[in-house]
Scaffold this motif. Structure first.
Motif, short mmCIF file in Angstrom:
data_model
loop_
_atom_site.label_atom_id
_atom_site.label_comp_id
_atom_site.label_asym_id
_atom_site.label_seq_id
_atom_site.Cartn_x
_atom_site.Cartn_y
_atom_site.Cartn_z
N UNK A 1 -14.38 67.13 -29.01
CA UNK A 1 -15.12 68.26 -29.38
C UNK A 1 -16.64 68.22 -29.87
N UNK A 2 -16.81 67.33 -31.13
CA UNK A 2 -18.07 66.93 -31.35
C UNK A 2 -19.21 66.40 -30.30
N UNK A 3 -18.47 65.54 -29.53
CA UNK A 3 -19.15 64.67 -28.48
C UNK A 3 -19.66 65.70 -27.34
N UNK A 4 -18.74 66.87 -27.26
CA UNK A 4 -18.98 67.85 -26.21
C UNK A 4 -20.06 68.71 -26.42
N UNK A 5 -20.24 69.01 -28.01
CA UNK A 5 -21.15 69.82 -28.53
C UNK A 5 -22.56 69.06 -28.48
N UNK A 6 -22.57 68.05 -28.74
CA UNK A 6 -23.80 67.26 -28.54
C UNK A 6 -24.21 66.98 -27.37
N UNK B 1 -32.88 80.25 -25.05
CA UNK B 1 -33.12 81.14 -26.41
C UNK B 1 -31.92 81.10 -26.82
N UNK B 2 -30.67 81.62 -26.07
CA UNK B 2 -29.38 81.73 -26.38
C UNK B 2 -28.85 80.49 -27.04
N UNK B 3 -28.86 79.64 -26.52
CA UNK B 3 -28.40 78.48 -26.83
C UNK B 3 -29.23 77.77 -28.11
N UNK B 4 -30.25 78.13 -28.57
CA UNK B 4 -30.85 77.76 -29.71
C UNK B 4 -30.33 78.73 -30.71
N UNK B 5 -29.94 79.97 -30.39
CA UNK B 5 -29.32 80.70 -31.38
C UNK B 5 -27.88 80.36 -31.83
N UNK B 6 -27.41 79.81 -30.89
CA UNK B 6 -26.00 79.27 -31.11
C UNK B 6 -26.03 78.01 -31.87
N UNK B 7 -26.96 77.18 -31.51
CA UNK B 7 -27.05 75.73 -32.38
C UNK B 7 -27.40 76.19 -33.78
N UNK B 8 -28.20 77.04 -33.88
CA UNK B 8 -28.63 77.36 -35.36
C UNK B 8 -27.23 77.79 -36.16
N UNK B 9 -26.57 78.85 -35.36
CA UNK B 9 -25.08 79.30 -36.03
C UNK B 9 -24.38 78.18 -36.46
N UNK B 10 -24.18 77.17 -35.27
CA UNK B 10 -23.23 76.22 -35.33
C UNK B 10 -23.79 75.44 -36.74
N UNK B 11 -24.93 75.28 -37.05
CA UNK B 11 -25.28 74.26 -38.20
C UNK B 11 -24.76 75.19 -39.60
N UNK B 12 -25.02 76.37 -39.53
CA UNK B 12 -24.72 77.22 -40.78
C UNK B 12 -23.05 77.18 -40.84
N UNK B 13 -22.40 77.42 -39.58
CA UNK B 13 -20.77 77.47 -39.46
C UNK B 13 -20.22 76.10 -40.00
N UNK B 14 -20.73 75.02 -39.58
CA UNK B 14 -20.25 73.72 -39.97
C UNK B 14 -20.37 73.40 -41.51
N UNK B 15 -21.69 73.80 -41.85
CA UNK B 15 -22.05 73.57 -43.36
C UNK B 15 -21.04 74.41 -44.29
N UNK B 16 -20.87 75.77 -43.63
CA UNK B 16 -20.14 76.64 -44.78
C UNK B 16 -18.57 76.45 -44.54
#
Length: 210
Positions: free
Chosen positions: A53-58, A97-112
């Motif tokens: 999963x991590x490799x797929x996201x990256x 743009x949509x992907x960038x929003x999702x990527x920012x959310x994933x950073x927050x999501x993984x951190x929290x």
């Protein structure tokens, strides 16, 4: 791009099914969700899948960046008369743009959640499992967090809608004989995933604050 995207589509189904446990009565939801989180962190097979999963996201993000750069280089200057909007959907033209929003959310999501579960000092529930449920419920009682969450999943919904159709064409499934069936399935899948994830924080917020 298609392979990583379709794998992530499959993961979203599993992730949503796990998160739907949060809609159960509090005591049952806490026990089941924490047990489920412990199972995912302690099973060797699940750990291997998580690395995929991590490799797929990256990989998905890197491929998206490379494709965007390649397209920009190929396009060169902007057209003086651009009518692509009449023959393509808004989300297909704004996947970056949509992907960038999702990527920012994933950073927050993984951190929290992921980081706190792995490295934070979480208390234990009555059965000895890390109480991730408490963190999730706490975050879903904050209005600003829910707004970010909802916007992110709206972006994901539009991203999925175009991405699913694009991926099926790439791997040769979008044949005229069953193109309509693929399109209907894509719409149903995208709506269920998007609305399912968006429902959970709203339900928790209004259920606990009214």
């Amino acid at each position: 791009m298609a392979a990583t995207g379709l794998f992530l589509c499959f993961f979203l189904v599993i992730h949503l099914l796990g998160n739907l446990q949060l809609l159960l009565p509090e005591a049952e939801a806490r026990a089941q969700f924490n047990w489920y989180s412990h199972l995912l962190s302690g099973n060797i097979l699940i750990k291997i899948i998580s690395y995929v999963l991590y490799l797929s996201l990256i990989g998905h993000a890197v491929y998206a960046l490379l494709i965007t750069l390649k397209n920009n280089k190929a396009n060169g200057q902007k057209y003086a008369y651009d009518k692509r909007g009449s023959v393509s959907t808004w989300n297909s033209r704004n996947m970056g743009i949509l992907g960038a929003i999702i990527l920012i959310f994933l950073v927050i999501h993984f951190k929290d959640y992921w980081y706190e579960y792995k490295f934070g000092g979480l208390p234990l529930d009555g059965k000895g499992n890390k109480d991730l449920y408490a963190i999730v419920i706490s975050s879903f009682q904050q209005g600003w967090y829910i707004i970010i969450y909802e916007i992110s999943f709206l972006a994901l919904g539009f991203h999925l809608l175009h991405g699913f159709f694009s991926a099926t064409r790439t791997i040769g499934l979008y044949h005229p004989k069953y193109a309509k069936a693929v399109r209907v399935f894509g719409w149903i899948y995208s709506l269920l995933i998007t609305l399912g994830f968006m429902l959970i924080p709203l339900y928790i917020y209004f259920n606990l604050n009214l």
